[in-house]
Design an enzyme around this catalytic site. Structure first.
Site, PDB file in Angstrom:
ATOM      1  N   ASN A   9       0.853  -1.165   0.048  1.00 34.09           N
ATOM      2  CA  ASN A   9       0.011   0.144  -0.172  1.00 34.09           C
ATOM      3  C   ASN A   9       1.022   1.349   0.017  1.00 34.09           C
ATOM      4  O   ASN A   9       1.535   1.614   1.083  1.00 34.09           O
ATOM      5  CB  ASN A   9      -0.852   0.012   1.154  1.00 34.09           C
ATOM      6  CG  ASN A   9      -1.845   1.191   1.283  1.00 34.09           C
ATOM      7  OD1 ASN A   9      -1.783   2.044   0.495  1.00 34.09           O
ATOM      8  ND2 ASN A   9      -2.224   1.227   2.761  1.00 34.09           N
ATOM      9  N   LYS A  11       0.045   4.328  -0.357  1.00 35.70           N
ATOM     10  CA  LYS A  11      -0.669   5.353   0.104  1.00 35.70           C
ATOM     11  C   LYS A  11      -0.188   6.768  -0.909  1.00 35.70           C
ATOM     12  O   LYS A  11      -0.076   6.549  -1.835  1.00 35.70           O
ATOM     13  CB  LYS A  11      -0.198   5.629   1.564  1.00 35.70           C
ATOM     14  CG  LYS A  11      -0.052   4.304   2.599  1.00 35.70           C
ATOM     15  CD  LYS A  11      -0.291   4.586   3.932  1.00 35.70           C
ATOM     16  CE  LYS A  11      -0.265   3.204   4.672  1.00 35.70           C
ATOM     17  NZ  LYS A  11      -0.262   3.430   6.402  1.00 35.70           N
ATOM     18  N   HIS A  96      -9.758   1.010   4.892  1.00 35.14           N
ATOM     19  CA  HIS A  96      -8.403   1.183   5.761  1.00 35.14           C
ATOM     20  C   HIS A  96      -8.560   2.104   6.785  1.00 35.14           C
ATOM     21  O   HIS A  96      -9.312   3.068   6.730  1.00 35.14           O
ATOM     22  CB  HIS A  96      -7.313   1.770   4.591  1.00 35.14           C
ATOM     23  CG  HIS A  96      -5.886   1.651   5.152  1.00 35.14           C
ATOM     24  ND1 HIS A  96      -5.477   2.915   6.041  1.00 35.14           N
ATOM     25  CD2 HIS A  96      -4.685   0.882   5.156  1.00 35.14           C
ATOM     26  CE1 HIS A  96      -4.204   2.449   6.415  1.00 35.14           C
ATOM     27  NE2 HIS A  96      -3.923   1.513   5.839  1.00 35.14           N
ATOM     28  N   SER A 214       3.543  -2.022  10.206  1.00 25.72           N
ATOM     29  CA  SER A 214       4.761  -2.032  10.309  1.00 25.72           C
ATOM     30  C   SER A 214       5.652  -3.373  10.231  1.00 25.72           C
ATOM     31  O   SER A 214       6.481  -3.932  10.635  1.00 25.72           O
ATOM     32  CB  SER A 214       5.198  -1.731  11.988  1.00 25.72           C
ATOM     33  OG  SER A 214       4.883  -0.286  12.200  1.00 25.72           O
TER      34      SER A 214
HETATM   35  P1  PGA Z   1       2.871   0.379   7.432  1.00 25.09           P
HETATM   36  O1  PGA Z   1       1.383   0.608   7.218  1.00 25.09           O
HETATM   37  O2  PGA Z   1       3.338  -1.045   7.115  1.00 25.09           O
HETATM   38  O3  PGA Z   1       3.481   1.478   7.202  1.00 25.09           O
HETATM   39  O4  PGA Z   1       2.839   0.260   9.280  1.00 25.09           O
HETATM   40  C1  PGA Z   1       0.512  -0.547   6.838  1.00 25.09           C
HETATM   41  C2  PGA Z   1      -0.638  -0.084   6.199  1.00 25.09           C
HETATM   42  O5  PGA Z   1      -1.455   1.146   6.745  1.00 25.09           O
HETATM   43  O6  PGA Z   1      -1.565  -0.869   5.385  1.00 25.09           O
END
Ligand code: PGA
Length: 256
Positions: A9, A11, A96, A214
């Protein structure tokens, strides 16, 4: 056996140019690998068309990060499932926690979007997850099942067995704080058991459940090794070539 699925993802990060460089780097490693997991990248809307072109005839599929549930109409700023399928998208992330927190998504809109996604042959990646307060006050499992209950209203079992649930504890997203493998497994097992109680064994055993929050190369193998975790939804680490590749390699090891 369920095939693991790793989804990146992105974002609201990068450009068409930087996304292309990323995909070309993934392609150059993955083309020499025998993949036993599914791989999806979810770029921002403007980079999707290029991503589809660059992943044609590769093992990488392309997803969107959200969509509207209407086919068309006066919904300024939104993107419809028809627009996504037109450019060759196969997956869509729905609900999400950032969409729920900043853009007012609810279990009702998540439900409408799941139905719309299936109607248009898009595979939904449905996100659920608890806040830190909910976890600390012992409400995690109740909250997750209530989100799922709302998301799955009138969704038939043939569709449920095809969808992907992403368990993403909000306190672990982008914070560097990962749920322990035990914490993640506990909730993913609950999700599967709840689907079993709503539907049947066949459906519960087919649905793929990802963990997200994470995930990085150093914790991927342990998390993905849990029996009820079938992949990862990866944010930050999906923008770093070596990290994302190592997570895919971990899934490949589990899926082999
Ligand atoms: P992150 O995000 O791996 O940066 O914690 C995961 C997500 O929001 O899908």
């Amino acid at each position: 056996m369920r095939k693991p699925i790793i989804a990146g993802n992105w974002k609201m990060n990068g450009t068409i140019a930087s996304g292309s460089i990323l995909i070309e780097a993934f392609n150059s490693v993955l083309q020499d690998m025998e993949l036993s997991c599914d791989v999806v990248v979810c770029p921002p809307f403007t980079a999707i068309e290029r991503a589809v072109a660059l992943t044609r005839d590769t093992a990488i599929a392309v997803g969107a990060q959200t969509m509207d549930y209407h086919d068309a109409g006066a919904f300024t700023g939104e993107i419809s499932p028809l627009m996504l399928t037109e450019v060759g998208v196969n997956y869509v992330i729905i609900g999400h926690s950032e969409r729920r927190e900043y853009y007012g998504e609810t279990d009702e809109t998540v439900n409408a979007k799941i139905k719309s996604a299936f109607h248009h042959n898009l595979t939904p990646i449905v996100c659920v997850g608890e806040s830190l307060e909910q976890r600390e006050s012992g409400h995690t499992l109740d909250w997750i099942t209530s989100q799922l209950k709302g998301a799955l209203v009138d969704v038939p079992k043939e569709q449920v067995s095809q969808l992907i649930v992403a368990y993403e504890p909000i306190w672990a997203i982008g914070t560097g704080k990962t749920a322990t493998a035990d914490q993640a497994e506990e909730v993913c097992k609950e999700i599967r058991d709840y689907i079993r109680s709503l539907y049947d064994d066949e459906t519960a055993d087919a649905v793929r459940i990802q963990y997200g929050g994470s995930v990085k190369s150093e914790n991927a193998l342990e998390i993905l090794g849990e029996p009820n975790i079938d992949g990862a939804l990866v944010g930050g680490a999906s923008l770093v070539v070596d990290e994302f590749i190592d997570i895919i390699k971990a899934a490949n090891q589990i899926g082999a």
